[in-house]
Design an enzyme around this catalytic site. Structure first.
Site, PDB file in Angstrom:
ATOM      1  N   LEU A 160       5.242   2.313   3.739  1.00 28.98           N
ATOM      2  CA  LEU A 160       6.492   1.054   3.814  1.00 28.98           C
ATOM      3  C   LEU A 160       6.867   2.370   4.767  1.00 28.98           C
ATOM      4  O   LEU A 160       8.069   2.493   4.756  1.00 28.98           O
ATOM      5  CB  LEU A 160       6.317   1.891   2.442  1.00 28.98           C
ATOM      6  CG  LEU A 160       5.616   0.328   1.844  1.00 28.98           C
ATOM      7  CD1 LEU A 160       6.453   0.794  -0.261  1.00 28.98           C
ATOM      8  CD2 LEU A 160       5.845  -0.815   1.627  1.00 28.98           C
TER       9      LEU A 160
ATOM     10  N   ILE B 233       7.163   3.572  11.593  1.00 26.33           N
ATOM     11  CA  ILE B 233       5.674   4.637  12.668  1.00 26.33           C
ATOM     12  C   ILE B 233       6.435   5.496  13.336  1.00 26.33           C
ATOM     13  O   ILE B 233       8.310   4.672  14.324  1.00 26.33           O
ATOM     14  CB  ILE B 233       5.255   3.585  13.751  1.00 26.33           C
ATOM     15  CG1 ILE B 233       3.951   3.353  12.639  1.00 26.33           C
ATOM     16  CG2 ILE B 233       3.983   4.350  14.625  1.00 26.33           C
ATOM     17  CD1 ILE B 233       2.937   3.511  11.527  1.00 26.33           C
TER      18      ILE B 233
ATOM     19  N   HIS C 131       2.134  -8.453   7.095  1.00 25.43           N
ATOM     20  CA  HIS C 131       3.344  -9.343   6.870  1.00 25.43           C
ATOM     21  C   HIS C 131       3.160 -10.516   5.657  1.00 25.43           C
ATOM     22  O   HIS C 131       3.089 -11.563   5.778  1.00 25.43           O
ATOM     23  CB  HIS C 131       4.784  -8.868   7.375  1.00 25.43           C
ATOM     24  CG  HIS C 131       6.015  -8.841   6.810  1.00 25.43           C
ATOM     25  ND1 HIS C 131       6.178  -8.243   6.127  1.00 25.43           N
ATOM     26  CD2 HIS C 131       6.568 -10.353   6.720  1.00 25.43           C
ATOM     27  CE1 HIS C 131       7.864  -8.597   5.524  1.00 25.43           C
ATOM     28  NE2 HIS C 131       7.792  -9.660   6.095  1.00 25.43           N
TER      29      HIS C 131
ATOM     30  N   ASP D 206       9.357  -5.139  11.418  1.00 30.03           N
ATOM     31  CA  ASP D 206       8.340  -6.792  11.715  1.00 30.03           C
ATOM     32  C   ASP D 206       8.850  -7.316  12.571  1.00 30.03           C
ATOM     33  O   ASP D 206       8.877  -8.502  12.988  1.00 30.03           O
ATOM     34  CB  ASP D 206       9.086  -7.057  10.285  1.00 30.03           C
ATOM     35  CG  ASP D 206       8.499  -6.745   9.842  1.00 30.03           C
ATOM     36  OD1 ASP D 206       7.742  -6.161   9.541  1.00 30.03           O
ATOM     37  OD2 ASP D 206       9.533  -6.346   8.247  1.00 30.03           O
TER      38      ASP D 206
ATOM     39  N   GLY E 260      -3.650  -0.595  -1.892  1.00 25.23           N
ATOM     40  CA  GLY E 260      -4.973  -1.077  -1.422  1.00 25.23           C
ATOM     41  C   GLY E 260      -5.022  -1.978  -1.788  1.00 25.23           C
ATOM     42  O   GLY E 260      -6.443  -1.707  -0.627  1.00 25.23           O
TER      43      GLY E 260
HETATM   44  C1  GRF Z   1       0.798  -6.708   1.126  1.00 27.02           C
HETATM   45  O1  GRF Z   1       1.228  -7.797   0.810  1.00 27.02           O
HETATM   46  C2  GRF Z   1       1.245  -6.512   2.639  1.00 27.02           C
HETATM   47  O2  GRF Z   1       1.841  -8.085   3.404  1.00 27.02           O
HETATM   48  C3  GRF Z   1       2.192  -5.391   2.896  1.00 27.02           C
HETATM   49  O3  GRF Z   1       1.853  -4.818   1.997  1.00 27.02           O
HETATM   50  C4  GRF Z   1       1.430  -5.099   0.667  1.00 27.02           C
HETATM   51  C5  GRF Z   1       0.354  -4.746   0.069  1.00 27.02           C
HETATM   52  O4  GRF Z   1      -0.548  -4.546  -0.678  1.00 27.02           O
HETATM   53  N1  GRF Z   1       3.276  -5.287   3.951  1.00 27.02           N
HETATM   54  P1  GRF Z   1      -2.273  -3.404  -0.525  1.00 27.02           P
HETATM   55  O5  GRF Z   1      -1.818  -2.254  -1.181  1.00 27.02           O
HETATM   56  O6  GRF Z   1      -2.699  -4.034   0.369  1.00 27.02           O
HETATM   57  O7  GRF Z   1      -2.554  -4.499  -2.225  1.00 27.02           O
END
Ligand code: GRF
Length: 213
Positions: free
Chosen positions: A83, A86, A102, A143, A14
């Site tokens: 992850l 949806i 992304h 994506d 996060g």
């Molecule tokens: C980020 O690199 C984001 O682009 C991807 O997952 C990662 C999440 O990192 N979708 P975090 O949990 O916000 O530290």
């Protein structure tokens, strides 16, 4: 102006959620209204609790009704390291209201299984000299939804997946809050918008001056 409520969906540590919490803390434009996790172990939940933001843990991320309910009618839903897919029925209900960040320049280096370290490994293996961060709408395919904005990050000859990931992540932390604020300022348009700098969806330079295209 009442700040636009934003629901943030998370699965991991996060840091992007933290960037949103920090940037929106005193904002009259948007606020993080709730954090929804796909996993009770997500470190992001602790960040939400520390910030006093209500949290929800999904029992079934494949259940469209549960996902939609968890967003609590927030007009803007942000996937920040979320992850799970949806479910299509939820995408249909939330059309043009769900965005994702992304860690590469889509449409390259995206799609099923392309997350975390794998993205940066693939970028380095390909030999491209430019990576970056992309904010895009979420549609039925991983994506693939329309791009809202991108911020390029050069790939250095001595980069490892870790060094590249760290540089891209630093950019994500600036790009995502800015895009959330811009979309909220626009009232979360019910059609896809591209937020551009100097006539391209690429955000350039150190100062983000964004306009609509
Ligand atoms: C980020 O690199 C984001 O682009 C991807 O997952 C990662 C999440 O990192 N979708 P975090 O949990 O916000 O530290």
């Amino acid at each position: 102006m009442t700040p636009v409520p934003v629901a943030v969906l998370v699965s991991g540590g996060g840091t992007n959620l933290q960037a949103l919490l920090d940037a929106l803390r005193d904002s009259p434009v948007a606020r993080v209204a709730r954090v929804v996790a796909s996993d009770a172990g997500a470190g992001a939940l602790e960040r939400a609790r520390r910030a006093g933001v209500p949290t929800v843990v999904l029992t079934d991320p494949e259940d469209p009704a549960e996902v939609v309910t968890a967003t609590g009618d927030a007009p803007l839903v942000v996937l920040a390291g979320y992850l799970k897919r949806i479910p299509p029925a939820a995408v249909a209900q939330l059309r043009w209201r769900v965005i994702n960040i992304h860690p590469a320049l889509l449409p390259a280096f995206g799609g099923p299984g392309m997350y975390g370290r794998r993205v940066h490994e693939a970028v380095l293996a390909s030999g491209v000299t430019l990576s970056g961060a992309t904010v895009h709408y979420v549609d039925e395919e991983y994506d693939r939804g329309p791009i809202i904005a991108q911020w390029p990050v050069p790939v250095r000859p001595d980069d490892t997946p870790e060094t590249l990931a760290a540089r891209v992540l630093a950019v994500e932390h600036r790009l995502l809050p800015q895009m959330v604020l811009e979309l909220a300022r626009l009232g979360v348009p019910q059609r896809p918008v591209r937020l551009s700098s100097k006539g391209s969806a690429f955000v350039t330079g150190d100062k983000l001056a964004v306009e609509i295209e």
